[in-house]
Design an enzyme around this catalytic site. Structure first.
Site, PDB file in Angstrom:
ATOM      1  N   ASP A 144       0.823  -1.219   0.000  1.00 55.55           N
ATOM      2  CA  ASP A 144       0.000   0.000   0.000  1.00 55.55           C
ATOM      3  C   ASP A 144       0.859   1.273   0.000  1.00 55.55           C
ATOM      4  O   ASP A 144       0.743   2.115   0.891  1.00 55.55           O
ATOM      5  CB  ASP A 144      -0.927   0.020   1.228  1.00 55.55           C
ATOM      6  CG  ASP A 144      -1.678  -1.280   1.422  1.00 55.55           C
ATOM      7  OD1 ASP A 144      -2.185  -1.806   0.430  1.00 55.55           O
ATOM      8  OD2 ASP A 144      -1.752  -1.761   2.564  1.00 55.55           O
ATOM      9  N   GLU A 183     -11.525  -2.193  -2.309  1.00 60.87           N
ATOM     10  CA  GLU A 183     -10.932  -1.415  -1.222  1.00 60.87           C
ATOM     11  C   GLU A 183      -9.901  -0.449  -1.798  1.00 60.87           C
ATOM     12  O   GLU A 183      -9.649  -0.406  -2.998  1.00 60.87           O
ATOM     13  CB  GLU A 183     -10.285  -2.333  -0.191  1.00 60.87           C
ATOM     14  CG  GLU A 183      -9.249  -3.279  -0.757  1.00 60.87           C
ATOM     15  CD  GLU A 183      -8.840  -4.363   0.230  1.00 60.87           C
ATOM     16  OE1 GLU A 183      -9.315  -4.361   1.370  1.00 60.87           O
ATOM     17  OE2 GLU A 183      -8.033  -5.220  -0.163  1.00 60.87           O
TER      18      GLU A 183
END
Length: 315
Positions: free
Chosen positions: A32, A194
């Site tokens: 991420d 997401e």
């Protein structure tokens, strides 16, 4: 036989997707990623290690570990406050804001926290700004901030009822009074979405998100095509009306693929999108290299330039 068309020294095109750009230094165990520049230095923030910070003179590296953003973990009193996820770093009015997630895998009891800094080096933790629990329709993780002509919008969420957004105060240290999060993307048939990122290019706002199974590939490989991939919808508004290339609404299952598994790149996702001062629009993400292994700790940072000339992002 594979055919490659080399367009530059940065990447080659194979099967319609560019290979990741080069990376030197510390390029592994990067989940991420969020990237920002200051005074010619690149800063990379990523999941784990109480938000690991790396710096480099270029997007290509060499990347050097600088330490954790929050050495003592988060002050948010929830499980997961020592294992922080999905940082998103933005500069607003001379200050730097890092939004991060506190949760445990598969839990809806989560919070989005905020730390601020004057220089990307020293950080002050302000604690939670968005919370969720099973009584809420959303999950408060994976934040992303965008400034639209002075209006700050925080987009977030995963699974449950999709991706949400909420207006923020100025400066963006809390939700605007009286505001409630509203849905911007949802797929009733497949809730595995997401990591939203909203990015403006030209007349459109692009809602990027990750879809599919993110993790644990060495233990339980998902069915082909169900692993992480990067999707997008767009709108002329930053807060509603997102549709995919076929005109399908993003709140009714829409989403067009930007990047998926190809060649030795497997499970790309957890993306950030930013305007690089040298390269232009950049998609940065993590992935595993099939030649190396599928463990979470083997995830690498990947990056590609994006071309919006068709009206849609192409790596």
């Amino acid at each position: 036989m594979r055919l490659f068309l080399c367009l530059s020294t940065v990447a080659c095109i194979s099967h319609g997707y560019a290979l990741p750009g080069p990376c030197s230094g510390t390029c592994v165990n990067t989940h991420d990623p969020s990237i920002i520049t200051r005074n010619g230095t690149y800063y990379r923030f990523s999941t784990g290690g109480r938000i690991a910070i790396h710096t480099a003179p270029s997007i290509t590296g060499p990347w050097t570990y600088k330490g954790p953003l929050l050495p003592k973990g988060s002050i948010i009193n929830l499980p997961g406050n020592q294992d922080l996820w999905a940082p998103d770093v933005a500069e607003m009015d001379g200050s730097y804001y890092c939004y991060y997630s506190v949760s445990t895998f598969g839990s809806q009891t989560s919070a989005i926290g905020l730390a601020i800094s004057p220089n990307l080096e020293t950080w002050t933790d302000l604690g939670p700004i968005v919370n969720s629990d099973p009584s809420k329709p959303y999950n408060a993780i994976d934040p992303n901030l965008i400034d639209v002509n002075g209006t700050k919008l925080l987009t977030f969420g995963s699974f449950w009822n999709g991706l949400y957004q909420v207006p923020m105060q100025t400066p963006p240290t809390s939700i605007r009074p009286g505001s409630q999060p509203y849905q911007v993307s949802y797929n009733r048939a497949d809730t595995a979405m997401e990591g939203p990122s909203v990015f403006r290019n030209g007349n459109y706002y692009y809602l990027f998100f990750s879809k599919g199974s993110c993790c644990g590939y060495d233990r339980n490989r998902p069915a082909a095509g169900k692993e992480y991939r990067v999707m997008v919808c767009r709108s002329t508004f930053p807060n509603s009306g997102f549709v995919d290339k076929l005109g399908h609404s993003c709140v009714n299952g829409g989403g067009s693929v930007v990047l998926e598994s190809h060649d030795d790149v497997y499970g790309p996702g957890g993306q950030c999108v930013y305007q690089d001062p040298v390269q232009g629009p950049i998609l940065a993400y993590h992935y595993v290299d099939r030649r190396v292994g599928y463990a979470d700790g083997q995830k690498r940072i990947g990056w590609n330039r994006m071309d919006f000339s068709s009206g849609w992002p192409v790596v």
